[in-house]
Design a protein around this motif. Structure first.
Motif, PDB file in Angstrom:
ATOM      1  N   ALA A  66      50.578 -13.589 -43.868  1.00 56.19           N
ATOM      2  CA  ALA A  66      50.394 -12.564 -45.047  1.00 56.19           C
ATOM      3  C   ALA A  66      49.785 -13.057 -46.191  1.00 56.19           C
ATOM      4  CB  ALA A  66      51.696 -11.850 -44.976  1.00 56.19           C
ATOM      5  N   VAL A  67      50.781 -14.159 -46.560  1.00 54.86           N
ATOM      6  CA  VAL A  67      50.072 -14.790 -47.857  1.00 54.86           C
ATOM      7  C   VAL A  67      48.817 -15.286 -47.931  1.00 54.86           C
ATOM      8  CG1 VAL A  67      50.521 -16.517 -49.652  1.00 54.86           C
ATOM      9  CG2 VAL A  67      52.542 -15.170 -48.677  1.00 54.86           C
ATOM     10  N   ARG A  68      48.327 -15.830 -46.886  1.00 56.70           N
ATOM     11  CA  ARG A  68      47.033 -16.469 -46.840  1.00 56.70           C
ATOM     12  C   ARG A  68      45.996 -15.498 -46.583  1.00 56.70           C
ATOM     13  NH1 ARG A  68      49.677 -19.360 -42.270  1.00 56.70           N
ATOM     14  NH2 ARG A  68      50.207 -21.564 -42.982  1.00 56.70           N
ATOM     15  N   ALA A  69      46.387 -14.336 -45.882  1.00 57.69           N
ATOM     16  CA  ALA A  69      45.302 -13.144 -45.999  1.00 57.69           C
ATOM     17  C   ALA A  69      45.265 -12.320 -47.168  1.00 57.69           C
ATOM     18  CB  ALA A  69      45.545 -12.379 -44.579  1.00 57.69           C
ATOM     19  N   ALA A  70      46.285 -12.589 -47.967  1.00 55.12           N
ATOM     20  CA  ALA A  70      46.345 -11.571 -48.999  1.00 55.12           C
ATOM     21  C   ALA A  70      45.090 -11.700 -50.113  1.00 55.12           C
ATOM     22  CB  ALA A  70      47.729 -11.559 -49.780  1.00 55.12           C
ATOM     23  N   ASP A  71      44.750 -10.516 -50.674  1.00 54.71           N
ATOM     24  CA  ASP A  71      43.667 -10.415 -51.803  1.00 54.71           C
ATOM     25  C   ASP A  71      44.419 -10.859 -53.393  1.00 54.71           C
ATOM     26  OD1 ASP A  71      41.239  -9.798 -50.498  1.00 54.71           O
ATOM     27  OD2 ASP A  71      42.709  -8.089 -49.742  1.00 54.71           O
ATOM     28  N   GLY A  72      45.623 -10.706 -53.168  1.00 48.98           N
ATOM     29  CA  GLY A  72      46.578 -10.793 -54.598  1.00 48.98           C
ATOM     30  C   GLY A  72      47.985 -10.868 -54.161  1.00 48.98           C
ATOM     31  N   LEU A  73      48.747 -11.777 -54.954  1.00 53.34           N
ATOM     32  CA  LEU A  73      50.060 -11.949 -54.749  1.00 53.34           C
ATOM     33  C   LEU A  73      50.865 -11.494 -56.088  1.00 53.34           C
ATOM     34  CD1 LEU A  73      50.508 -15.362 -53.312  1.00 53.34           C
ATOM     35  CD2 LEU A  73      50.650 -13.432 -51.998  1.00 53.34           C
ATOM     36  N   ILE A  74      51.984 -10.884 -55.823  1.00 53.34           N
ATOM     37  CA  ILE A  74      52.990 -10.848 -56.928  1.00 53.34           C
ATOM     38  C   ILE A  74      53.992 -11.373 -56.382  1.00 53.34           C
ATOM     39  CG2 ILE A  74      54.402  -9.038 -57.789  1.00 53.34           C
ATOM     40  CD1 ILE A  74      52.494  -6.875 -57.639  1.00 53.34           C
ATOM     41  N   PRO A 107      44.599 -14.836 -56.763  1.00 54.25           N
ATOM     42  CA  PRO A 107      45.207 -14.090 -57.862  1.00 54.25           C
ATOM     43  C   PRO A 107      46.469 -13.854 -57.908  1.00 54.25           C
ATOM     44  CG  PRO A 107      43.187 -12.816 -57.324  1.00 54.25           C
ATOM     45  CD  PRO A 107      43.570 -13.775 -56.083  1.00 54.25           C
ATOM     46  N   VAL A 108      47.250 -14.336 -58.736  1.00 53.50           N
ATOM     47  CA  VAL A 108      48.566 -14.144 -58.777  1.00 53.50           C
ATOM     48  C   VAL A 108      49.414 -13.838 -60.013  1.00 53.50           C
ATOM     49  CG1 VAL A 108      50.972 -15.602 -58.560  1.00 53.50           C
ATOM     50  CG2 VAL A 108      49.021 -16.321 -57.075  1.00 53.50           C
ATOM     51  N   ALA A 132      49.583 -23.032 -60.942  1.00 55.66           N
ATOM     52  CA  ALA A 132      48.243 -23.904 -61.216  1.00 55.66           C
ATOM     53  C   ALA A 132      48.180 -25.336 -60.025  1.00 55.66           C
ATOM     54  CB  ALA A 132      48.625 -24.513 -62.869  1.00 55.66           C
ATOM     55  N   TYR A 133      49.294 -25.820 -60.087  1.00 52.87           N
ATOM     56  CA  TYR A 133      49.205 -26.927 -59.054  1.00 52.87           C
ATOM     57  C   TYR A 133      48.720 -26.441 -57.690  1.00 52.87           C
ATOM     58  CZ  TYR A 133      50.683 -30.744 -56.029  1.00 52.87           C
ATOM     59  OH  TYR A 133      50.733 -31.630 -55.121  1.00 52.87           O
ATOM     60  N   LEU A 134      49.204 -25.329 -57.502  1.00 52.90           N
ATOM     61  CA  LEU A 134      48.868 -24.729 -55.885  1.00 52.90           C
ATOM     62  C   LEU A 134      47.186 -24.175 -56.063  1.00 52.90           C
ATOM     63  CD1 LEU A 134      52.071 -22.984 -54.846  1.00 52.90           C
ATOM     64  CD2 LEU A 134      51.319 -25.317 -53.987  1.00 52.90           C
ATOM     65  N   LYS A 135      46.778 -24.258 -57.182  1.00 51.67           N
ATOM     66  CA  LYS A 135      45.297 -23.815 -57.396  1.00 51.67           C
ATOM     67  C   LYS A 135      45.107 -22.433 -57.242  1.00 51.67           C
ATOM     68  CE  LYS A 135      44.079 -28.170 -54.855  1.00 51.67           C
ATOM     69  NZ  LYS A 135      43.333 -28.542 -53.601  1.00 51.67           N
ATOM     70  N   ALA A 136      46.085 -21.440 -57.633  1.00 44.77           N
ATOM     71  CA  ALA A 136      46.028 -20.124 -57.790  1.00 44.77           C
ATOM     72  C   ALA A 136      45.298 -19.847 -59.056  1.00 44.77           C
ATOM     73  CB  ALA A 136      47.507 -19.546 -57.639  1.00 44.77           C
ATOM     74  N   VAL A 137      44.747 -18.395 -59.033  1.00 43.05           N
ATOM     75  CA  VAL A 137      44.397 -17.791 -60.350  1.00 43.05           C
ATOM     76  C   VAL A 137      45.541 -17.089 -60.809  1.00 43.05           C
ATOM     77  CG1 VAL A 137      42.611 -16.657 -61.392  1.00 43.05           C
ATOM     78  CG2 VAL A 137      42.103 -18.038 -59.334  1.00 43.05           C
ATOM     79  N   LEU A 169      41.471  -8.597 -61.573  1.00 41.20           N
ATOM     80  CA  LEU A 169      41.068 -10.046 -60.779  1.00 41.20           C
ATOM     81  C   LEU A 169      40.984  -9.869 -59.431  1.00 41.20           C
ATOM     82  CD1 LEU A 169      40.798 -12.729 -61.746  1.00 41.20           C
ATOM     83  CD2 LEU A 169      43.164 -13.264 -61.480  1.00 41.20           C
ATOM     84  N   MET A 170      41.662  -9.010 -58.654  1.00 45.59           N
ATOM     85  CA  MET A 170      41.493  -8.833 -57.387  1.00 45.59           C
ATOM     86  C   MET A 170      40.312  -8.165 -56.850  1.00 45.59           C
ATOM     87  SD  MET A 170      45.328  -7.679 -56.132  1.00 45.59           S
ATOM     88  CE  MET A 170      45.039  -7.122 -54.476  1.00 45.59           C
ATOM     89  N   THR A 171      39.949  -7.231 -57.843  1.00 44.34           N
ATOM     90  CA  THR A 171      38.775  -6.401 -57.587  1.00 44.34           C
ATOM     91  C   THR A 171      37.468  -7.346 -57.753  1.00 44.34           C
ATOM     92  OG1 THR A 171      39.718  -4.393 -58.202  1.00 44.34           O
ATOM     93  CG2 THR A 171      37.398  -4.465 -58.205  1.00 44.34           C
TER      94      THR A 171
END
Length: 200
Positions: A66-74, A107-108, A132-137, A169-171
């Motif tokens: 689910a996390v891999r397929a997400a367009d954004g995370l909270i 996006p996180v 940032a280390y995990l390369k997320a935005v 950001l997701m959009t």
């Protein structure tokens, strides 16, 4: 678009889950999303087993997918010893062990709950460097909720601002990821950049 909410709250009810739900609702109010909540409390045993046997269990694997397929995370964690919880960190450690680039470019929106406002900098000294280390935005506005913040006017404003940043950001990133043509040819960087600029 798919929005995944990762909540590391331990109690029931949980202020961490409450904050996660409010952030998700505010994001959904700004753009159309299909939201899914991942409660780390329910995955604690499988997370621990992943470190001892090297393989995620069925429920943990589904959460990773689910996390891999997400367009954004909270992502929301309680504060323990002036940092994120061990369960929260272990989940992302286990995810990174199975796929190091799972969060790259994703996006996180990061948030945390604690008993006192003195721990509000946990967002900047612990969570932001981790993602940032995990390369997320990571969106610019993080949301910290101390016990005295619930019902206070300032919390609503921070939630709305952060949710707006995540939705935008997701959009924007979702627009870039869509094929610009009916073929699989590579879209030039200039065209991808132009897609993020406002019209006019």
């Amino acid at each position: 678009m798919k929005l995944v909410v990762v909540s590391a709250g331990l109690s029931v009810p949980s202020s961490t889950r409450l904050l996660a739900d409010r952030l998700a609702a505010a994001t959904a109010g700004r753009t159309s999303v299909e939201a899914r909540v991942v409660e780390l409390r329910d995955l604690a045993v499988e997370i621990a087993h992943t470190f001892t046997n090297g393989f995620p269990g069925r429920e943990l694997s589904a959460a990773f997918d689910a996390v891999r397929a997400a367009d954004g995370l909270i992502v929301v964690t309680p504060v323990f010893s002036a940092s994120y919880s061990g369960l929260f960190k272990s989940f992302f450690d286990a995810l990174g062990a199975t796929e190091p680039d799972a969060l790259a470019g994703k996006p996180v929106l990061m948030a945390a709950t604690g008993g006192t406002a003195r721990h509000s900098l946990v967002l900047e000294h612990a969570l932001r460097p981790l993602f940032a280390y995990l390369k997320a935005v990571v969106v610019p506005t993080g949301v910290y909720a101390a016990s005295e913040d619930w019902g206070a006017e300032g919390l609503d404003g921070r939630i709305e601002r952060a949710a707006g940043e995540l939705a935008a950001l997701m959009t924007g990133l979702s627009t870039v990821r869509k094929p610009a043509r009916d073929t699989d040819e590579v879209v030039p960087f200039e065209e991808r950049l132009a897609a993020l600029r406002p019209a006019g």
